[in-house]
Design an enzyme around this catalytic site. Structure first.
Site, PDB file in Angstrom:
ATOM      1  N   GLU A 285       0.595  -1.586   0.257  1.00  8.33           N
ATOM      2  CA  GLU A 285      -0.119  -0.074  -0.254  1.00  8.33           C
ATOM      3  C   GLU A 285       0.894   1.133  -0.244  1.00  8.33           C
ATOM      4  OE1 GLU A 285      -4.478  -1.359   2.182  1.00  8.33           O
ATOM      5  OE2 GLU A 285      -2.995  -0.606   3.441  1.00  8.33           O
TER       6      GLU A 285
ATOM      7  N   GLU B  26      -5.357  -8.467  -1.182  1.00  9.26           N
ATOM      8  CA  GLU B  26      -6.355  -8.166   0.597  1.00  9.26           C
ATOM      9  C   GLU B  26      -7.439  -7.521  -0.158  1.00  9.26           C
ATOM     10  OE1 GLU B  26      -4.510  -5.525   3.285  1.00  9.26           O
ATOM     11  OE2 GLU B  26      -2.593  -5.654   2.899  1.00  9.26           O
TER      12      GLU B  26
END
Length: 481
Positions: free
Chosen positions: A187, A380
């Site tokens: 991320e 995810e």
């Protein structure tokens, strides 16, 4: 159109949330090891949970216990990994995404030689995965940079950290050459949301915080490009992906001002992938820097390196969608995955206020593939919930099964629309310490771990109802949800 036969089903974790053993095998302190569990803070107040001051760090260094620092104990996967991998094998995993703790290889980040005990641990870990026919998917940096680099250089805003990270990555490539799939930074866009966790930037020591955040991002782009080239040279046929937080934002209404607000949010969300996939800064972002007096230290050589070493695929997390409006004071706000935005009245929310939007996953997949025309990988996706361990050792989590059924159904529809998708790893296949709140009670897994927020429990693993369900999904390659 069905999912391809070699579709990579599995699960994803981060070292700092599962391994524990923070003082075993020569490991050094990471930024995650100073994150405290705040029992009396509203779990939805993510800002207070992710902010760390110089005073907090000093107190954490002096405290060698795990009592207030749950990520130091994780779920003790360091000592339970064979048991956990056996459960993943039983689930039918084709792939397991995990991160390599930088501080197990270089405890402070600046050692001349790597820590052999750390290398040996991951070699054994990868060997066990391979023995169980599970492909490793390794994240090099997942919110766990050496604390010493945060203290000495204020993290990634200092260019000297680039070479230190490249040295760490090179050791990984040389010692874990069985690994085909790599991610550079988890991320990566999150640097602007929680600069300490993502980039080691200590806010109370930083004069121009936003500029420092974007400088840190630039330095990570450079490092990512260098190691992408490096792994292709060291491990033939390897593949490297960037990793984006997919924050899909809708306009609160059809009013043009609201549509524009949502457009701007989505453009800023795409910017990090744009750089790593297209090899250059988007003009709109350069304009943003100019308008906000953000001056980055870049060189022509760095920009050329970024241009020449783009990623092979795009991986991303997807948990929720948000609303944007021209005037945000008219919105009901909600939070999730360390970001705040407007709450969608058409969607349900989890116990932690995260909106549940399965269709948003299909929208995200189609938007990403249309924009980049590169293979995608969902690395995810999942929901945190309060699970109850019954007296007979069962955990009935029909709500989790419903969540995954809906999201995987929309994923399949995106593939039917033409999206090229490599795989899907749930977050997380086993209960772990929450990234933002450092809780254990926020449970994600198909596997229950007997441990509470204070660290009490046997650490015994139990199969939830969702375990058998996900096992069947993988066995049928997603045909039967």
């Amino acid at each position: 159109m069905k999912l391809k036969k070699d579709f990579l089903w599995g699960g994803a974790v981060a070292a700092n949330q599962v391994e524990g053993a923070f003082e075993v095998g020569g490991k050094g302190l990471s930024v995650a090891d100073v994150m405290t569990y705040k029992a009396n803070v509203n779990v939805k107040d993510y800002k207070r949970n992710v902010q760390v001051t110089s005073e907090d760090i000093a107190a954490a260094i002096a405290d060698h216990t795990t009592t207030d620092y749950p990520k130091r104990r994780g779920i003790d996967q360091y000592h339970h990994f064979k048991e956990d991998i056996a459960l993943f094998k039983e689930l039918g995993f084709k792939v397991y995404r995990f991160s390599i703790a930088w501080t197990r290889i270089f405890p402070t980040g600046e050692e001349m030689s790597p820590n052999r005990a750390g290398i040996a641990y991951y070699q054994e870990f990868i060997k066990e995965l391979k023995a169980n026919d599970i492909e490793p998917l390794v994240t090099l940096s997942h919110y766990e940079m050496p604390l010493e680099l945060a203290l000495k250089y204020n993290g990634w805003q200092d260019k000297r950290v680039i070479d230190l990270f490249v040295k760490f990555a090179k050791v990984c490539f040389e010692n874990f050459s069985e690994v085909k799939y790599w991610l550079t930074f988890n991320e990566i866009d999150s640097v602007t949301r929680h600069p300490f966790i993502s980039a080691g930037i200590i806010e109370d020591q930083t004069a121009r915080l936003e500029e420092a955040e974007y400088q840190a991002l630039h330095n990570q782009f450079v490092a990512s490009a260098i190691v992408t080239k490096l792994v292709h040279e060291i491990i033939p046929n390897s593949q490297v992906g960037c990793m984006l937080t997919k924050l899909t934002t809708y306009p609160a209404t059809a009013a043009p001002g609201d549509v524009l607000a949502a457009l701007n949010k989505n453009i800023m969300n795409y910017y990090c992938a744009d750089v790593q996939v297209k090899g250059a800064y988007p003009k709109l972002i350069l304009s943003y820097f100019k308008q906000h007096d953000i001056k980055l230290k870049t060189t022509s050589e760095e920009l050329q390196t970024i241009k020449e070493n783009t990623v092979d695929f795009i991986s991303f997390s997807y948990y929720m969608s948000l609303l944007a409006a021209q005037k945000e004071d008219g919105l009901t706000m909600t939070v999730g995955n360390t970001v705040a935005g407007g709450k969608n009245p058409y969607l349900k929310t989890t116990d932690w206020g995260w909106t549940v939007d399965p269709v948003g996953l299909r929208i995200s997949l189609i938007e990403l593939y249309d924009r980049y025309q590169k293979p995608l990988f969902i690395v995810e996706n999942g929901m945190g919930a309060k699970d109850i361990l019954e007296s007979d050792g069962t955990i009935h989590d029909s709500y989790r099964i419903e969540y995954f059924e809906q999201h995987l159904s929309e994923m399949k529809k995106a593939v039917e629309a033409g999206v090229e998708l490599l795989g899907y790893t749930s977050w997380a296949p086993i209960d772990l310490i929450s990234a933002s709140t450092s809780q254990m009670s926020k449970r994600y897994g198909f596997i229950y771990v007997d441990q509470d927020d204070e660290g009490n429990g046997t650490l015994k693993r139990y199969k939830k109802d969702s375990f058998k369900w996900y096992q069947h999904v993988i066995k049928t390659n997603g045909e039967e949800l």
